[in-house]
Design an enzyme around this catalytic site. Structure first.
Site, PDB file in Angstrom:
ATOM      1  CB  CYS A 180       7.957 -10.085  23.112  1.00  0.00           C
ATOM      2  SG  CYS A 180       9.604  -9.952  21.498  1.00  0.00           S
ATOM      3  CG  ASP A 222      15.312  -8.987   8.505  1.00  0.00           C
ATOM      4  OD1 ASP A 222      15.608  -8.894   9.554  1.00  0.00           O
ATOM      5  OD2 ASP A 222      14.255  -8.623   7.921  1.00  0.00           O
ATOM      6  CG  HIS A 251      11.478 -11.485  26.233  1.00  0.00           C
ATOM      7  ND1 HIS A 251      11.381 -10.630  24.729  1.00  0.00           N
ATOM      8  CD2 HIS A 251      11.724 -10.021  27.037  1.00  0.00           C
ATOM      9  CE1 HIS A 251      11.276  -9.220  25.028  1.00  0.00           C
ATOM     10  NE2 HIS A 251      11.747  -9.204  26.267  1.00  0.00           N
ATOM     11  N   GLY A 271      18.483   2.147  16.260  1.00  0.00           N
ATOM     12  CA  GLY A 271      17.784   1.603  15.279  1.00  0.00           C
ATOM     13  C   GLY A 271      17.214  -0.181  15.895  1.00  0.00           C
ATOM     14  CB  THR A 288      12.773  -1.793  15.127  1.00  0.00           C
ATOM     15  OG1 THR A 288      12.897  -3.090  13.931  1.00  0.00           O
ATOM     16  CG2 THR A 288      12.831  -0.544  14.249  1.00  0.00           C
ATOM     17  CG  HIS A 292      12.775 -11.473  21.776  1.00  0.00           C
ATOM     18  ND1 HIS A 292      12.375 -12.214  22.590  1.00  0.00           N
ATOM     19  CD2 HIS A 292      14.238 -12.392  21.251  1.00  0.00           C
ATOM     20  CE1 HIS A 292      12.960 -13.745  22.729  1.00  0.00           C
ATOM     21  NE2 HIS A 292      14.105 -14.015  22.367  1.00  0.00           N
ATOM     22  CG  HIS A 298      16.785  -8.752  16.754  1.00  0.00           C
ATOM     23  ND1 HIS A 298      16.320  -8.115  18.089  1.00  0.00           N
ATOM     24  CD2 HIS A 298      17.177  -8.654  15.783  1.00  0.00           C
ATOM     25  CE1 HIS A 298      15.984  -7.829  17.000  1.00  0.00           C
ATOM     26  NE2 HIS A 298      17.127  -7.523  16.106  1.00  0.00           N
ATOM     27  CG  HIS A 313      20.327  -7.823  11.998  1.00  0.00           C
ATOM     28  ND1 HIS A 313      19.384  -7.506  11.245  1.00  0.00           N
ATOM     29  CD2 HIS A 313      20.096  -7.395  13.411  1.00  0.00           C
ATOM     30  CE1 HIS A 313      18.322  -6.978  12.405  1.00  0.00           C
ATOM     31  NE2 HIS A 313      18.395  -6.868  13.682  1.00  0.00           N
TER      32      HIS A 313
HETATM   33  P1  AMP Z   1      15.803  -4.360  14.848  1.00  0.00           P
HETATM   34  O1  AMP Z   1      15.694  -3.005  14.030  1.00  0.00           O
HETATM   35  O2  AMP Z   1      17.624  -4.599  14.541  1.00  0.00           O
HETATM   36  O3  AMP Z   1      15.889  -4.977  16.640  1.00  0.00           O
HETATM   37  O4  AMP Z   1      15.711  -5.648  13.914  1.00  0.00           O
HETATM   38  C1  AMP Z   1      14.541  -6.088  13.228  1.00  0.00           C
HETATM   39  C2  AMP Z   1      14.400  -6.742  12.160  1.00  0.00           C
HETATM   40  O5  AMP Z   1      13.540  -7.673  12.758  1.00  0.00           O
HETATM   41  C3  AMP Z   1      14.100  -6.055  11.603  1.00  0.00           C
HETATM   42  O6  AMP Z   1      15.381  -6.339  10.499  1.00  0.00           O
HETATM   43  C4  AMP Z   1      12.713  -6.741  10.544  1.00  0.00           C
HETATM   44  O7  AMP Z   1      13.236  -6.750   9.024  1.00  0.00           O
HETATM   45  C5  AMP Z   1      12.711  -8.062  11.500  1.00  0.00           C
HETATM   46  N1  AMP Z   1      11.697  -8.580  11.411  1.00  0.00           N
HETATM   47  C6  AMP Z   1      10.602  -7.881  11.745  1.00  0.00           C
HETATM   48  N2  AMP Z   1       9.112  -8.506  11.799  1.00  0.00           N
HETATM   49  C7  AMP Z   1       9.703  -9.283  11.180  1.00  0.00           C
HETATM   50  C8  AMP Z   1       9.088 -10.951  11.011  1.00  0.00           C
HETATM   51  N3  AMP Z   1       7.472 -11.158  11.238  1.00  0.00           N
HETATM   52  N4  AMP Z   1       9.952 -12.114  10.540  1.00  0.00           N
HETATM   53  C9  AMP Z   1      10.567 -12.025  10.312  1.00  0.00           C
HETATM   54  N5  AMP Z   1      11.570 -10.632  10.442  1.00  0.00           N
HETATM   55  C10 AMP Z   1      10.884 -10.139  10.904  1.00  0.00           C
HETATM   56 ZN    ZN Z   2      10.574 -11.679  23.480  1.00  0.00          ZN
END
Ligand code: AMP
Ligand code: ZN
Length: 111
Positions: free
Chosen positions: A3, A29, A45, A90, A92, A95, A97, A99
């Site tokens: 993860c 981000d 997690h 959307g 990706t 885990h 989170h 925004h």
């Molecule tokens: P989601 O698409 O809602 O799952 O949001 C995942 C977010 O994580 C996206 O906006 C990515 O730009 C961000 N992200 C991916 N890898 C990292 C990282 N190593 N550090 C900070 N943000 C990240």
């Molecule tokens: Zn996790």
């Protein structure tokens, strides 16, 4: 467990930390979509909003208690909170989170 955010929380992947305590981490981000684009995540997690239960929902309330303080610390009082749940929406990183977005282009967004 493979993860990305668990690794980031463990310090195995670098991040720009904005706020951290024993329960949550807030960091920038990596691909900001607005002037201010932060992510707030529980250290525990939880894969997504579909996995929130009566057992673990306290962390969600805690995150929402902390968000105003975090936002204020980066100089914003007007912001949007978004959670994507599931690939079709959307998500990706699997885990949980939230925004936190703030900036002049918020009107272009869906909601
Ligand atoms: P989601 O698409 O809602 O799952 O949001 C995942 C977010 O994580 C996206 O906006 C990515 O730009 C961000 N992200 C991916 N890898 C990292 C990282 N190593 N550090 C900070 N943000 C990240
Ligand atoms: Zn996790």
């Amino acid at each position: 467990m493979d993860c990305l955010f668990c690794k980031l929380i463990a310090g195995e992947i670098p991040s720009t930390k904005i706020y951290e305590d024993e329960k949550i981490l807030c960091f920038k981000d990596i691909a900001p979509q607005t002037d201010v684009h932060l992510l707030v995540t529980p250290k525990e997690h939880i894969c997504c909003a579909n996995a929130i239960t009566s057992e673990n929902s306290g962390i969600v309330a805690y995150i929402f208690e902390k968000i105003p303080e975090i936002a204020k610390s980066v100089g914003v009082t007007d912001y949007r909170i978004i959670n994507n749940c599931g690939e079709g929406a959307g998500q990706t990183v699997k885990h949980l989170h939230f925004h936190i977005l703030s900036g002049p282009n918020l009107n272009e967004k869906l909601v």
